[in-house]
Each structure stands twice: as C-alpha cells, then as structure tokens.
Design an enzyme around this catalytic site. Structure first.
Site, short mmCIF file in Angstrom:
data_model
loop_
_atom_site.label_atom_id
_atom_site.label_comp_id
_atom_site.label_asym_id
_atom_site.label_seq_id
_atom_site.Cartn_x
_atom_site.Cartn_y
_atom_site.Cartn_z
N ASP A 67 -18.18 -26.57 -21.19
CA ASP A 67 -17.69 -27.49 -20.16
C ASP A 67 -17.43 -26.73 -18.85
OD1 ASP A 67 -15.54 -26.04 -21.14
OD2 ASP A 67 -14.52 -27.74 -22.02
N ASP A 136 -4.12 -32.71 -27.40
CA ASP A 136 -4.43 -34.13 -27.62
C ASP A 136 -5.65 -34.32 -28.51
OD1 ASP A 136 -6.51 -33.41 -25.93
OD2 ASP A 136 -6.02 -34.81 -24.34
N HIS A 138 -8.65 -32.84 -28.12
CA HIS A 138 -9.98 -32.74 -27.49
C HIS A 138 -10.71 -31.47 -27.92
CE1 HIS A 138 -8.03 -30.61 -23.85
NE2 HIS A 138 -8.94 -29.77 -24.25
N GLU A 143 -12.06 -35.97 -24.14
CA GLU A 143 -10.69 -36.46 -24.28
C GLU A 143 -10.62 -37.64 -25.26
OE1 GLU A 143 -8.44 -34.65 -23.31
OE2 GLU A 143 -8.30 -34.31 -21.16
C1 GLP Z 1 -9.44 -26.43 -22.45
C2 GLP Z 1 -10.90 -26.23 -22.85
C3 GLP Z 1 -11.09 -26.35 -24.35
C4 GLP Z 1 -10.03 -25.52 -25.06
C5 GLP Z 1 -8.66 -26.05 -24.73
C6 GLP Z 1 -7.54 -25.36 -25.49
O1 GLP Z 1 -9.10 -27.75 -22.31
N1 GLP Z 1 -11.77 -27.15 -22.21
O2 GLP Z 1 -12.40 -25.89 -24.69
O3 GLP Z 1 -10.25 -25.59 -26.46
O4 GLP Z 1 -8.50 -25.86 -23.33
O5 GLP Z 1 -7.19 -24.18 -24.84
P1 GLP Z 1 -6.18 -23.10 -25.37
O6 GLP Z 1 -6.94 -22.27 -26.34
O7 GLP Z 1 -5.78 -22.33 -24.16
O8 GLP Z 1 -5.05 -23.82 -26.00
#
Ligand code: GLP
Length: 256
Positions: A67, A136, A138, A143
């Site tokens: 992304d 959440d 995702h 989302e």
């Molecule tokens: C972002 C990314 C996701 C990732 C998520 C969780 O939203 N787009 O790919 O999994 O963060 O991040 P973290 O590992 O910092 O909790």
C-alpha cells in the site's frame, strides 16, 4: 490456518526472518510482498543481519509494497516506498529498481491501480506476503467494510487508523486521509502469507481474524480462505484466542 504462538516479539521476528530467508534461498528471484508498520521491523533487521553475515543475497529478489499514502511528496520520509527502502532493502543487495509500489503520484489513480495489478501479474505473483494487522482488523489498508474480493484501489482511512499512524508524523492532521492498497482479493493471490502480530493491542483483531466469522467487518478474516497462511503472534497478541492451547499443542509437533 497455521497459528504459531511465540513467547515474545523477538522470537516472532526470528521465526519470521527464517521463513523469509528460506523463501529467498529456495527461490533467489522470489517476489517478496512487504508490509510497513512497526511490527515487521525486527524481522527485517534479522534478514539484514543474515545478508551482512554473507548467508543471504537478495540481488535477484523483488519487493512489492502492499500500500501507499496518497498526497505525500515522493521524497517524503513516510511514504511507504521510502520507508521500506530505508528500513530494509537499502541495507541489503536488493537493487533499488526491484522495489515496486503503486504510483500514487499519477494523475489517473484508477489507471495506476490497474497497472499495479498488471505489474504483480508480470512479476509472476507474490511468493511470500508479509502482513501486519491494524487494531481495526485491516490488512494492507483494507479497512473494515472492504470487499473480500477487492483489487488494488483507493481507500479512505478510518479515524482509528489515522490515530494509530499519527506517531509517524509531526501531528495527526498530517496523516493522509487516502491511500492506494492492494485489495483483499489481490493479497489472497500470494502463494504464501505470513501475518505477524505482537502486543496486547492486537489481541482483539487477531482473535477476530482467526476465530471470528469471515466478514468484511474484520478484513483480516479473509485469510481464513487462504490455503497457505501462517499467523505468527506473541503471547500477548494471542491473549484472546479461545483455541490457544490447541494451537500450542499442534505447534509442539512441528519444526519451524
Ligand atoms: C499500517 C499498514 C499495515 C500495517 C499496520 C499495522 O496501517 N498499512 O500494513 O499492518 O499499519 O502497523 P503496526 O505494525 O505498526 O502496528
């Protein structure tokens, strides 16, 4: 789904790195689907260490992003392309032009999403997709409410995700509202998927993803449909799994 519960976040990273290293050793031209966020950082550090020790070359591998934020200048340090280069690929011999992401700077985002899908196909698909999970539920930036068959497209971030990601920006207002993300249907086409989650903040999302119903309300639950997925969590993130003892019993019989 294979569920692996490790004692702590360090062990999660060690096992995840071993799986990544194995994928590239078996197929030097492997296409690695990479995730951003804090969770995979320690995994990347282990893979970088293996490269520095001379045990691994990534010179023929490819990295594809899940992304990207819309609206940041291309040289902004928080774009996912800059981030993945900084925290991982630049510290290895993976060539800079082997890092691919959606072109969010295009004036035609619909065409840019379609051409990212075509690129993934041209590269032969993703061999190993690394995923984190949002609080959440995702994955990528799909989302809650995302179609379980979705393809790469523009999404609007939830307030929860913008708050969670505010720590990477000087203030919350700077967090973009829009992104381009691989769709859930796109992610499911990876040959192998490895989802990582650590810490009790993720325990609810992990339980809903693995043991909840298959539902757009929790996009990560779509992974229940994938034939080769490993969910690798630490004790804290496993806190709300009803079948934790069963997963541990199966795990005891396997070599990771
Ligand atoms: C972002 C990314 C996701 C990732 C998520 C969780 O939203 N787009 O790919 O999994 O963060 O991040 P973290 O590992 O910092 O909790």
């Amino acid at each position: 789904m294979e569920v692996v519960i490790a004692a702590d976040a360090d062990t999660v990273a060690e096992i995840a790195a071993r799986i990544m290293i194995r994928a590239v050793t078996e197929r030097p031209s492997a296409v690695l689907g990479l995730a951003t966020g804090t969770t995979p950082l320690a995994t990347y550090a282990h893979v970088v260490a293996a490269h520095r020790a001379g045990d691994l070359t990534l010179s023929a591998a490819r990295a594809v992003l899940l992304d990207e934020y819309i609206g940041l200048p291309p040289d902004h340090p928080q774009t996912y392309r800059s981030t993945i280069r900084r925290v991982f690929t630049e510290q290895t011999d993976l060539p800079p032009d082997h890092v691919h992401g959606p072109n969010v700077w295009s004036t035609d985002l619909v065409a840019a999403c379609a051409s990212y899908e075509s690129l993934l196909t041209e590269l032969g698909g993703v061999d190993l997709q690394l995923l984190g999970i949002g609080t959440d539920g995702h994955i990528g930036f799909n989302e809650p409410g995302s179609s379980l068959m979705s393809r790469t497209r523009v999404k609007t971030l939830t307030a929860t995700t913008r708050t969670d990601n505010a720590r990477f920006f000087s203030n919350q207002d700077d967090v973009p509202h829009h992104v381009v993300t691989q769709g859930l249907g796109t992610i499911l086409e990876a040959r192998q998927i490895l989802l990582l989650a650590t810490g009790s903040r993720k325990s609810d999302a992990v339980a809903r993803a693995i043991e909840g119903p298959l539902a757009a309300r929790c996009p990560a639950s779509v992974l229940q449909l994938h034939p080769h997925v490993t969910v690798l969590v630490d004790d804290h993130a496993a806190d709300r799994l009803e079948l934790a003892d069963y997963y541990r019993e199966i795990q005891a019989t396997k070599e990771l």
